[in-house]
Design a protein around this motif. Structure first.
Motif, PDB file in Angstrom:
ATOM      1  N   UNK A 146     -29.755  -8.272  19.765  1.00 23.50           N
ATOM      2  CA  UNK A 146     -30.988  -8.495  19.008  1.00 23.50           C
ATOM      3  C   UNK A 146     -31.769  -7.228  18.738  1.00 23.50           C
ATOM      4  N   UNK A 147     -31.673  -6.238  19.640  1.00 23.35           N
ATOM      5  CA  UNK A 147     -32.441  -5.001  19.459  1.00 23.35           C
ATOM      6  C   UNK A 147     -31.650  -3.926  18.739  1.00 23.35           C
ATOM      7  N   UNK A 148     -30.446  -4.251  18.243  1.00 22.55           N
ATOM      8  CA  UNK A 148     -29.616  -3.240  17.577  1.00 22.55           C
ATOM      9  C   UNK A 148     -30.205  -2.898  16.217  1.00 22.55           C
ATOM     10  N   UNK A 149     -29.936  -1.655  15.758  1.00 22.56           N
ATOM     11  CA  UNK A 149     -30.398  -1.252  14.423  1.00 22.56           C
ATOM     12  C   UNK A 149     -29.628  -2.042  13.373  1.00 22.56           C
ATOM     13  N   UNK A 150     -30.196  -2.096  12.176  1.00 20.40           N
ATOM     14  CA  UNK A 150     -29.592  -2.882  11.102  1.00 20.40           C
ATOM     15  C   UNK A 150     -28.191  -2.363  10.810  1.00 20.40           C
ATOM     16  N   UNK A 151     -27.222  -3.288  10.756  1.00 25.11           N
ATOM     17  CA  UNK A 151     -25.830  -2.901  10.489  1.00 25.11           C
ATOM     18  C   UNK A 151     -25.666  -2.740   8.984  1.00 25.11           C
ATOM     19  N   UNK A 152     -25.021  -1.631   8.582  1.00 22.75           N
ATOM     20  CA  UNK A 152     -24.831  -1.374   7.156  1.00 22.75           C
ATOM     21  C   UNK A 152     -23.352  -1.392   6.824  1.00 22.75           C
ATOM     22  N   UNK A 153     -23.066  -1.737   5.568  1.00 21.69           N
ATOM     23  CA  UNK A 153     -21.701  -1.638   5.069  1.00 21.69           C
ATOM     24  C   UNK A 153     -21.698  -0.624   3.941  1.00 21.69           C
ATOM     25  N   UNK A 154     -20.582   0.026   3.740  1.00 23.90           N
ATOM     26  CA  UNK A 154     -20.522   1.123   2.771  1.00 23.90           C
ATOM     27  C   UNK A 154     -19.232   1.035   1.968  1.00 23.90           C
ATOM     28  N   UNK A 155     -19.205   1.753   0.862  1.00 22.01           N
ATOM     29  CA  UNK A 155     -18.002   1.910   0.060  1.00 22.01           C
ATOM     30  C   UNK A 155     -18.018   3.306  -0.542  1.00 22.01           C
ATOM     31  N   UNK A 156     -16.873   3.767  -1.009  1.00 28.04           N
ATOM     32  CA  UNK A 156     -16.778   5.138  -1.505  1.00 28.04           C
ATOM     33  C   UNK A 156     -15.728   5.204  -2.601  1.00 28.04           C
ATOM     34  N   UNK A 157     -15.739   6.290  -3.322  1.00 28.04           N
ATOM     35  CA  UNK A 157     -14.667   6.568  -4.281  1.00 28.04           C
ATOM     36  C   UNK A 157     -14.330   8.044  -4.205  1.00 28.04           C
ATOM     37  N   UNK A 158     -13.159   8.400  -4.726  1.00 26.17           N
ATOM     38  CA  UNK A 158     -12.611   9.742  -4.523  1.00 26.17           C
ATOM     39  C   UNK A 158     -12.387  10.391  -5.882  1.00 26.17           C
ATOM     40  N   UNK A 159     -12.737  11.673  -5.991  1.00 27.18           N
ATOM     41  CA  UNK A 159     -12.464  12.437  -7.221  1.00 27.18           C
ATOM     42  C   UNK A 159     -10.990  12.843  -7.211  1.00 27.18           C
ATOM     43  N   UNK A 160     -10.255  12.346  -8.224  1.00 25.55           N
ATOM     44  CA  UNK A 160      -8.838  12.701  -8.326  1.00 25.55           C
ATOM     45  C   UNK A 160      -8.637  13.954  -9.161  1.00 25.55           C
ATOM     46  N   UNK A 218       0.843  -1.200   0.000  1.00 27.74           N
ATOM     47  CA  UNK A 218       0.000   0.000   0.000  1.00 27.74           C
ATOM     48  C   UNK A 218       0.877   1.248   0.000  1.00 27.74           C
ATOM     49  N   UNK A 219       0.379   2.302  -0.599  1.00 22.69           N
ATOM     50  CA  UNK A 219       1.116   3.573  -0.638  1.00 22.69           C
ATOM     51  C   UNK A 219       0.116   4.721  -0.623  1.00 22.69           C
ATOM     52  N   UNK A 220       0.579   5.885  -0.141  1.00 23.53           N
ATOM     53  CA  UNK A 220      -0.271   7.089  -0.105  1.00 23.53           C
ATOM     54  C   UNK A 220      -0.426   7.659  -1.505  1.00 23.53           C
ATOM     55  N   UNK A 221      -1.616   8.058  -1.861  1.00 21.74           N
ATOM     56  CA  UNK A 221      -1.898   8.728  -3.124  1.00 21.74           C
ATOM     57  C   UNK A 221      -2.738   9.966  -2.831  1.00 21.74           C
ATOM     58  N   UNK A 222      -2.697  10.926  -3.770  1.00 21.54           N
ATOM     59  CA  UNK A 222      -3.423  12.187  -3.555  1.00 21.54           C
ATOM     60  C   UNK A 222      -4.208  12.559  -4.801  1.00 21.54           C
TER      61      UNK A 222
END
Length: 982
Positions: free
Chosen positions: A706-720, A351-355
């Motif tokens: 059992x009484x917890x709210x529905x767990x969600x998963x997410x994804x995203x993308x970035x404008x370069x 992995x490496x940092x990108x901007x």
């Protein structure tokens, strides 16, 4: 400039900036390079961005005012001023901005966002200082009889303590030795002190000390939900999964003489007597199960080095620690492991940092510009901030090659090593500036269009001005910089005549001559060969005079003054003058000074008419494609961004006359005609560039309530890179989320707490022989059973509750058995009065009078408030038979209390109390009245009658008579016979 407002995310990640510019000492702005860069103030600093919801997180913390302190007057000598009533002072307090959660001090600016800072100082008055006042010493105390060499004392008391900085009190006691004889050996006097040792080990109670009621043991491993009791004398405690056993512990108490020897305890007894034994919890260590088998190795990919994977195992709690027993050890263990000779693993990702690209420079508004109307007028410029997105991207090395293949997909930033690149940087947005030009220069000589011809012909005289400030951000450029006027006899070169020094004809002074020297020069002032000028001027000799010692002395002529007019018209002509002055007046016999008018000369200038011509150009057009190839032959080195070809810009150029509009181009010099076409950069068409969507955030592997709210998963993308110049626009969706599927639900376990056992005190056998109270009362311990239940309510293992149900409820708590003296009450107060409402009560109170404070609930018959229902005759509604209702509810006492009121009209109040009574027999058609019982009432005894005989035995009679007959069950009347009357 002023610091701008804090921009950025809410909290400590904000930035504020300000404009910094370089100014001349006289106040005008100049270039940054003219100032020393090392002295340049910072234009950006970190700040705390305050948002409205921070109001709930921060508050002003203000301490109380401290004592009023004197403020010394400037220049006043100490003690010079006598205090009459009071002096001026100042008192201070601490004012801080605090974070409510952990009470840490933060910058005051945060709290000032919501309210002004409270004052930290205020004026006050300090009364005049008062010195301490003490009484006279008392007489000396008596010396003790005997041989001990003691001390005698005397004391005095404080009548008035020192106030407001007055003189402190002197010593209040004085001592001196007594003159007693020395003691014979062995008869010294001693002091005694009580020594308390440490608490001993907690011991379980002896079987004979166990009361018949039994000792409560908390059985945490059995399925029983009730306390198990060891009822038989001598029974040993059962060693099940765990139980809390209440025992006792004691500590030694010794009386020590001043020479270190032990003495009788009675010599040391003090009040209150120290506690020597107390109840305690017998310690029991935590027990755990065996380890589970190891999990599979977590090694799923191969690094360059042989880095191991991880595997884990678990164990569960069988019984919890009780009292001071050893706590439970770690319940999970991890260790390194290796794949162990299986198929070769895939290489692990790197992995490496990108901007992204830098966003446009943004300048935040200054505080005094945060007004919508002002905002439209003021252009934002100066020091600003530009930001970019920094993200961590995955890099994959393709198998068989060492080339890096970058997968432009953002991942969790924790996977990237090293410091992340900066997300913001300082930038400069140039401020709008209009073009500023200098004043016009003087008109130049008459010059031809070209100097191919030696002399003669038509030409132009020109004057110029320079650009002082370049225009920034405005469509309007600079005005024209050159104006011209047609002229005749234009020459490229001319003779420049200079005068030589004056040479006297005779001696050192007097009349002489001066030779004029001619040099051929170009219009640029450069010396050129003589043949380029027209006919050669003859050397001319001019008469002059060198003043003698007695003559009038004159200065040289000054330079010609600027021309009074830039051109000549009918009403005004240009003229310029020069002058000289008298340096020394003549002596006797010397040559006189010339008249005053001879000290000045004038000549005409700028004789050309007042009609000027100049080239004017329209603004440049936008850069367009060069269809004709005009700019192809132009060689220009472009610096900066990559370009997509060279285009052209065009503009119109025309000759204008100052007094009127456009004229023929021949009126303006062709040599200085501005360009009408120039090459330019064609901007590239930029499409929007976005990363791939990140991986979906992982759904939780751990179970969820059992009484917890529905767990969600997410994804995203970035404008370069944003789109520009007609490129493809960016997508609308940059963030997606969805609900997790098949999330495991946590098993539900709960602790069940049972009733507390009776309070257990130290057994009598332990307390015998020790100082203290003999009564069985005081502080002790009580225990209870705590069991683990499943969701269905059945018994479960303790380890399941430890893992899923949170902290275990307390097994043991302190308790108090009050002593007799602690539970004495005051007499009952009178009942409060009844109101006319139906459902009111009247009450009376009493309170504890014991010396030691004990909770009211620990006393028997601990009622401190006694309430009765009021019976009111004015109630309406469906009634019951009052008497039967009262008997059913056990409230006969209320009848007796209420009889005296005579208010048995209705039972509506009791109907409200009983809600829906089950007995229907109470119903009658009409309201009834239950009268109070009345006893038989007799009169008092009458006086005795006269005796029946005048001598010897006789009879006297007295009698009572009936006043009221008994009814409603009252006490009956006694029988009235003669015996009772005699």
């Amino acid at each position: 400039g002023h610091w701008g407002r804090c921009i950025g995310d809410c909290g400590s990640g904000g930035l504020r900036s300000r404009a910094v510019w370089c100014t001349h000492a006289e106040g005008w702005t100049t270039f940054h390079a003219n100032c020393d860069q090392q002295d340049k103030p910072e234009s950006q600093r970190r700040c705390f961005k305050v948002c409205d919801w921070h109001l709930e997180l921060f508050e002003w913390d203000v301490s109380g005012w401290d004592r009023c302190g004197l403020v010394s007057a400037a220049g006043a000598e100490a003690g010079a001023e006598l205090c009459v009533t009071a002096q001026h002072g100042l008192q201070r307090r601490s004012v801080r901005c605090l974070q409510k959660l952990n009470r840490t001090v933060v910058s005051s600016e945060i709290c000032e966002h919501f309210g002004p800072q409270p004052p930290a100082e205020q004026a006050c008055l300090v009364p005049c200082p008062r010195d301490c006042v003490v009484s006279q010493f008392s007489g000396w105390s008596r010396c003790a009889r005997g041989c001990a060499r003691g001390l005698q004392h005397r004391t005095r008391a404080v009548i008035a303590p020192p106030l407001y900085g007055g003189a402190p009190c002197p010593n209040l006691t004085e001592s001196r030795p007594c003159g007693a004889p020395a003691c014979p050996l062995g008869e010294e006097q001693h002091t005694y002190s009580l020594r308390l040792g440490p608490w001993g080990q907690c011991r379980p109670p002896h079987p004979k000390d166990v009361e018949p009621a039994g000792r409560t043991m908390l059985d945490l491993g059995s399925d029983s939900a009730e306390p198990s009791t060891a009822a038989l004398p001598g029974a040993h405690p059962q060693h099940h999964a765990g139980h809390a056993e209440i025992g006792h512990q004691s500590r030694p108490v010794r009386c020590v003489r001043s020479d270190g020897k032990l003495a009788a305890l009675s010599l040391c007894l003090q009040d209150p007597v120290p506690v020597t034994s107390r109840s305690c919890v017998v310690p029991k260590d935590c027990t755990v199960s065996e380890w589970s088998p190891w999990s599979p190795c977590s090694h799923s990919c191969a690094w360059g080095s042989l880095a191991p994977g991880l595997r884990s195992r678990r164990r569960s709690v069988r019984s919890v620690a009780v009292g001071a027993g050893k706590p439970c050890p770690e319940l999970e263990e991890r260790e390194a492991c290796s794949g162990g000779g299986k198929a070769p693993l895939q290489p692990c990702p790197r992995f490496a940092w990108r901007t992204s690209e830098w966003k446009a420079c943004q300048v935040s508004l200054l505080l005094d510009q945060q007004d919508p109307q002002h905002q439209k007028q003021a252009g934002l410029c100066g020091g600003g901030i530009q930001t970019r997105v920094v993200y961590c991207a995955q890099i994959i090395v393709e198998p068989g090659t060492h080339r890096l293949k970058e997968v432009s997909r953002p991942v969790d930033g924790k996977l990237c090593q090293g410091a992340a690149p900066a997300t913001s940087q300082v930038c400069h947005l140039p401020c709008l500036a209009e073009c500023a030009v200098s004043s016009w220069s003087p008109w130049g000589p008459c010059l031809p269009e070209s100097c191919q011809h030696r002399h003669g012909g038509r030409g132009f005289r020109m004057r110029q001005r320079q650009v002082m400030v370049d225009p920034v951000g405005t469509l309007a450029g600079c005005p024209h910089l050159v104006e011209s006027v047609p002229c005749e006899d234009a020459r490229c070169h001319e003779w420049v005549v200079s005068e030589g020094s004056c040479v006297p004809d005779r001696g050192r002074c007097g009349p002489g001559h001066r030779v004029l020297k001619a040099v051929c020069k170009s219009r640029k002032g450069e010396e050129v060969p003589h043949h380029l000028c027209s006919e050669l001027p003859h050397p001319e000799v001019v008469a002059c005079e060198v003043p003698c010692a007695r003559d009038c002395v004159l200065s040289e002529w000054s330079p010609w003054s600027p021309c009074s007019h830039s051109c000549s018209s009918r009403n005004a002509e240009g003229a310029q003058s020069r002058s000289r002055s008298i340096l020394a007046l003549p002596a006797e016999g010397g040559k006189a000074c010339p008249p005053e008018r001879a000290l000045q000369e004038q000549r005409a200038c700028n004789e050309h008419p007042c009609v000027h011509f100049f080239w004017e150009a329209s603004p440049w057009s936008s850069c367009s494609e060069d269809v004709l190839g005009t700019a192809l032959n132009t060689t220009i080195s472009w610096s900066g961004e990559s370009t997509c070809g060279v285009g052209i810009q065009t503009r119109k150029v025309f000759c204008r006359r100052s007094s009127s509009g456009q004229v023929t181009p021949k009126r303006c010099p062709e040599s200085i005609r501005p360009e009408a076409v120039r090459p330019c950069l064609l901007p590239c068409r930029k499409d929007c560039v976005v990363t791939l969507f990140s991986e979906w955030t992982p759904c939780p592997t751990a179970c969820q309530p059992g009484n917890a709210t529905a767990v969600k998963q997410s994804r995203y993308r970035i404008i370069l890179q944003d789109s520009a110049n007609g490129g493809q626009a960016c997508p609308d969706t940059l963030y997606e989320e969805r609900e997790c599927e098949d999330v495991p639900i946590c098993p539900v376990y709960r602790w069940k707490s049972h009733r507390w056992s009776p309070c257990v005190l130290v057994p009598d056998s332990v307390g015998q022989g020790l100082p203290g109270q003999s009564e069985a009362c005081g502080h002790g311990l009580q225990s209870r059973a705590v069991t683990c239940l499943s969701e269905q309510g059945g018994p479960a293992a303790v380890g399941d509750c430890v893992r899923w149900a949170g902290a275990m409820p307390a097994l043991v708590q302190e308790c108090l058995i009050p002593c007799k003296d602690d539970c004495t009450f005051t007499p009952w107060s009178k009942f409060t009065a009844c109101s006319s409402d139906c459902d009111t009560t009247r009450s009376r109170r009493r309170s504890l009078t014991g010396i030691t404070f004990v909770p009211l609930s620990s006393c028997r018959d601990a009622e401190s408030l006694n309430s009765l229902f009021c019976i009111v005759s004015s109630c309406t509604g469906d009634p019951f038979s009052c008497l039967e209702v009262l008997q059913v509810e056990g409230m006969e006492s209320a009848v007796a209390e209420s009889c005296t009121m005579g208010l048995f009209g209705c039972c509506f109040c009791f109907q409200k109390l009983l809600k829906e009574p089950s007995f229907k027999t109470c119903y009658i058609e009409e309201p009834c009245t239950v009268p109070c019982p009345f006893d038989c009432k007799l009169s008092d005894w009458s006086s005795w009658s006269p005796c029946s005989s005048s001598c010897g035995p006789g009879v006297r009679v007295r009698s009572k008579w009936l006043k009221e007959k008994p009814y409603n069950g009252g006490r009956p009347c006694p029988k009235l016979d003669l015996k009772n009357q005699v």
